[in-house]
Design a protein around this motif. Structure first.
Motif, mmCIF file in Angstrom:
data_model
loop_
_atom_site.group_PDB
_atom_site.id
_atom_site.type_symbol
_atom_site.label_atom_id
_atom_site.label_comp_id
_atom_site.label_asym_id
_atom_site.label_seq_id
_atom_site.Cartn_x
_atom_site.Cartn_y
_atom_site.Cartn_z
ATOM 1 N N LYS A 97 0.764 -1.250 0.001
ATOM 2 C CA LYS A 97 -0.309 -0.071 -0.058
ATOM 3 C C LYS A 97 0.585 1.538 0.421
ATOM 4 N N ALA A 101 0.904 3.962 -3.177
ATOM 5 C CA ALA A 101 0.582 5.492 -1.816
ATOM 6 C C ALA A 101 2.384 6.635 -2.786
ATOM 7 N N THR A 105 0.130 8.881 -6.036
ATOM 8 C CA THR A 105 -0.263 8.860 -4.777
ATOM 9 C C THR A 105 -1.209 8.044 -3.633
ATOM 10 N N LYS A 106 -1.527 9.222 -2.544
ATOM 11 C CA LYS A 106 -2.434 7.986 -1.506
ATOM 12 C C LYS A 106 -3.153 8.120 -1.909
ATOM 13 N N LYS A 107 -3.940 9.217 -2.131
ATOM 14 C CA LYS A 107 -5.666 9.083 -3.182
ATOM 15 C C LYS A 107 -5.846 8.371 -3.562
ATOM 16 N N ALA A 109 -3.375 5.240 -4.353
ATOM 17 C CA ALA A 109 -3.735 4.184 -3.904
ATOM 18 C C ALA A 109 -4.450 2.989 -4.126
#
Length: 228
Positions: A97, A101, A105-107, A109
């Protein structure tokens, strides 16, 4: 006499205890004693089964019981190893994970999680808890790692290939043990029914031939209720 006046000892009625034990080990032991005693009383016969045939049934029961216990004794070790590996997987899948990210990007992922076998359970994303489903998820994990360029990462292709190999082997071993135990339990239960049928017949045979002394005779044959 009121209920409170009843002597607790009077509530115990040994005569209500069955002459035939229910536990596998006790049944095996009593059956072997009966086999021996029956061999010493050739005049006592059952027209539908002989003493030598009963010996074979009891021996098969003994063997099956031993095999079932022997096979089942390895299950806790396998279960422990699987539980430990599950915990490791639950922890280390977080690295995938993180890689996603960092790359997408974390959004964004989470939109890639499914490709790695990661699913939403409650409020968190992780590999499925069910072990068969987790095995399938690990099948997805390996090609996804290569596809998204994580091969050389510390928790990349080599790491998860090793995890999958261990998981598949342990799960296969657990399934094999459970299957073998299930078969042995089935065989054991069939033999147990046969043994109880013969023992009941022998008890009736003893009562018919020793109407005045059958209680002591039953004990001589191995039916000693106080021991089971």
């Amino acid at each position: 006499m009121t209920p409170t006046d009843v002597n607790p000892e009077e509530k115990k009625n040994p005569s209500k205890v069955s002459n035939i034990p229910d536990s596998d080990t006790d049944l095996k032991n009593v059956s072997k004693l009966v086999c021996t005693a029956w061999g010493l009383h050739p005049l006592l016969i059952l027209i539908w089964i002989t003493q030598p045939d009963f010996v074979i049934i009891v021996d098969n029961f003994d063997t099956t019981l031993t095999e079932r216990k022997s096979t089942g004794s390895t299950r806790p070790e396998v279960s422990h190893k699987l539980a430990e590996l599950d915990m490791t997987i639950n922890t280390d899948v977080e690295n995938i994970k993180i890689y996603l990210a960092e790359k997408y990007t974390k959004k964004n992922a989470p939109s890639y999680y499914a490709a790695f076998g990661i699913v939403k359970t409650g409020k968190v994303f992780k590999l499925p808890k069910d072990r068969d489903e987790r095995k399938d998820a690990l099948d997805l994990m390996l090609p996804a790692i290569t596809l998204h360029g994580f091969d050389s990462k510390p928790f990349g292709l080599a790491y998860w290939t090793n995890v999958k190999t261990q998981y598949d082997a342990l799960l296969a071993q657990a399934t094999s043990i459970d299957g073998t135990v299930s078969i042995k339990v089935g065989d054991k239960n069939v033999l147990k029914i046969q043994i109880k049928k013969v023992l009941n017949a022998i008890i009736n045979l003893i009562k018919a031939n020793y109407p005045d002394t059958y209680k002591s005779e039953l004990r001589n044959w191995g039916f000693q209720k106080e021991k089971y």
